[in-house]
Design an enzyme around this catalytic site. Structure first.
Site, short mmCIF file in Angstrom:
data_model
loop_
_atom_site.label_atom_id
_atom_site.label_comp_id
_atom_site.label_asym_id
_atom_site.label_seq_id
_atom_site.Cartn_x
_atom_site.Cartn_y
_atom_site.Cartn_z
N ASP A 37 0.86 -1.19 0.00
CA ASP A 37 0.00 0.00 0.00
C ASP A 37 0.90 1.23 0.00
O ASP A 37 1.22 1.78 1.05
CB ASP A 37 -0.91 -0.04 1.23
CG ASP A 37 -1.92 1.10 1.25
OD1 ASP A 37 -1.88 1.96 0.35
OD2 ASP A 37 -2.77 1.12 2.17
N HIS A 38 1.30 1.66 -1.20
CA HIS A 38 2.26 2.76 -1.35
C HIS A 38 1.66 3.93 -2.12
O HIS A 38 0.74 3.75 -2.92
CB HIS A 38 3.50 2.27 -2.11
CG HIS A 38 4.55 1.70 -1.24
ND1 HIS A 38 5.87 2.08 -1.31
CD2 HIS A 38 4.49 0.77 -0.25
CE1 HIS A 38 6.58 1.40 -0.42
NE2 HIS A 38 5.76 0.60 0.23
N GLY A 106 4.18 2.76 9.12
CA GLY A 106 4.35 3.52 7.89
C GLY A 106 5.76 4.00 7.59
O GLY A 106 6.70 3.83 8.37
N GLU A 107 5.86 4.63 6.40
CA GLU A 107 7.12 5.21 5.94
C GLU A 107 6.88 6.63 5.43
O GLU A 107 5.84 6.92 4.83
CB GLU A 107 7.72 4.39 4.78
CG GLU A 107 8.03 2.96 5.09
CD GLU A 107 6.95 2.04 4.54
OE1 GLU A 107 6.06 2.51 3.81
OE2 GLU A 107 7.00 0.85 4.88
N ASN A 110 5.60 7.40 1.80
CA ASN A 110 4.19 7.40 1.40
C ASN A 110 3.34 8.40 2.16
O ASN A 110 2.35 8.90 1.62
CB ASN A 110 3.61 6.00 1.61
CG ASN A 110 4.40 4.95 0.86
OD1 ASN A 110 4.56 5.04 -0.34
ND2 ASN A 110 4.92 3.97 1.58
N GLY A 173 10.15 -5.27 16.84
CA GLY A 173 10.80 -5.34 18.14
C GLY A 173 9.77 -5.62 19.22
O GLY A 173 8.60 -5.87 18.94
N THR A 190 8.97 -8.74 8.27
CA THR A 190 9.66 -8.92 6.98
C THR A 190 11.03 -9.55 7.15
O THR A 190 11.73 -9.75 6.14
CB THR A 190 9.81 -7.56 6.26
OG1 THR A 190 10.46 -6.63 7.14
CG2 THR A 190 8.45 -7.01 5.86
#
Length: 320
Positions: A37-38, A106-107, A110, A173, A190
């Site tokens: 989802d980008h 998120g990143e 995006n 983590g 991932t």
């Protein structure tokens, strides 16, 4: 037996091709389909990034058997969490209950398209508030919520599947693994890290699904596969802390300009050797993941990959 998935990677294929790949993957025998989802691709050479939720709706309608999963949606900037609950429930209805809502923090790549990217502590706080909003709405509750970051004066999702859409939360983590155990029905990661699975189970996630993802590049020419991986996936090994903060494909290109072809090939199996790809997949199985989705790097090679997977790869993975 591990549940074997296929990745519909929006960064490397257009919307019509993605739907076609989903139909082909179902015919090949994959158990589940995950969709990125980008808003942007990681690198310009990937060349695509359609709206994932429109494609998910089409995939839900065009397929009948595989489970579906967003991998992953960020509910803290680009999307308000109340809207995420609504569209997830809609996909749940369209897919006849086959959809799981995969969520992560998120990143910048995006999310900055709607404003500034919060610092890491703030976005973790926002993410937990988003989970507190989405969960009850998926369950059919009328919600009033007032938090430090989000307000929901009055929300109710009208169209929902018979069984509430399950949630899966990305973990890297102990803090995120604990969030996944507290709020979600499954964990996503991932990297094939057994200690991450252990942390999730210790926090209360024992017996629930654990979703992983492994990138490979199958093709008859190993050298050509290595070139494709370097061209399109050389960001892969930089790690979450870097990948979460770079703002656009130009930044990823600059950050990876000194990454060599052999560096990327060390982490992503390339070429025609089926056993090499099986071993890459097996790392997740050995780490305790119950669901593992393959990413075939290179948009143009998907039909070839799916034919090979049906004939050679999937039978081997069923033996694990």
């Amino acid at each position: 037996m591990v549940n074997v998935g296929y990745t519909l990677m929006c960064e490397q294929a257009g919307p019509k091709d993605l739907v076609d790949h989903a139909v082909r993957a179902e015919a090949a025998g994959f158990d589940h389909l995950v969709m990125s989802d980008h808003y942007y691709p990681w690198l310009e050479s990937q060349g695509h990034s359609p709206y994932a939720w429109s494609v998910l709706g089409a995939v839900a309608h065009a397929t009948t058997r595989p489970e579906l999963l967003s991998f992953v949606t960020c509910p803290i900037r680009r999307y308000h969490p109340a809207v995420v609950a609504q569209k997830a429930s809609t996909i749940g209805v369209l897919s006849d209950g086959r959809f799981t809502l995969g969520l992560g923090a998120g990143e910048n790549l995006n999310e900055h398209v709607v404003g500034g990217w919060p610092h890491v502590q703030q976005r973790h706080e926002m993410f937990e508030e988003a989970l507190q909003i989405i969960r009850p709405l998926l369950n059919g509750e009328t919600l009033t919520f007032s938090g430090n970051h989000f307000d929901v004066p009055d929300a109710y999702v009208w169209d929902r599947p018979e069984r509430p859409v399950p949630m899966a939360v990305a973990a890297s983590g102990r803090q995120s693994a604990t969030l996944a155990a507290e709020y979600a029905d499954a964990m996503i990661a991932t990297d094939p890290l057994s200690h991450l699975v252990d942390m999730y189970e210790e926090a209360g996630g024992a017996g629930r699904p654990r979703y992983g993802q492994v990138a490979i590049c199958y093709g008859p020419d190993e050298d050509e596969c290595r070139k494709i991986v370097h061209d399109q996936f050389r960001w892969f090994g930089m790690g979450w802390k870097v990948n979460a903060d770079l703002p656009n494909p130009d930044a990823f290109a600059a950050a990876t300009q000194f990454v060599r072809e052999e560096d990327v090939a060390e982490g992503i199996s390339c070429g025609p050797d089926t056993e090499r790809h099986v071993e890459a997949f097996k790392k997740f199985v050995d780490a305790g993941f119950t669901h593992v989705a393959l990413v075939q790097v290179g948009g143009d090679s998907q039909p070839m990959f799916l034919d090979w997977a049906q004939e050679e790869l999937l039978p081997r993975l069923r033996e694990l």
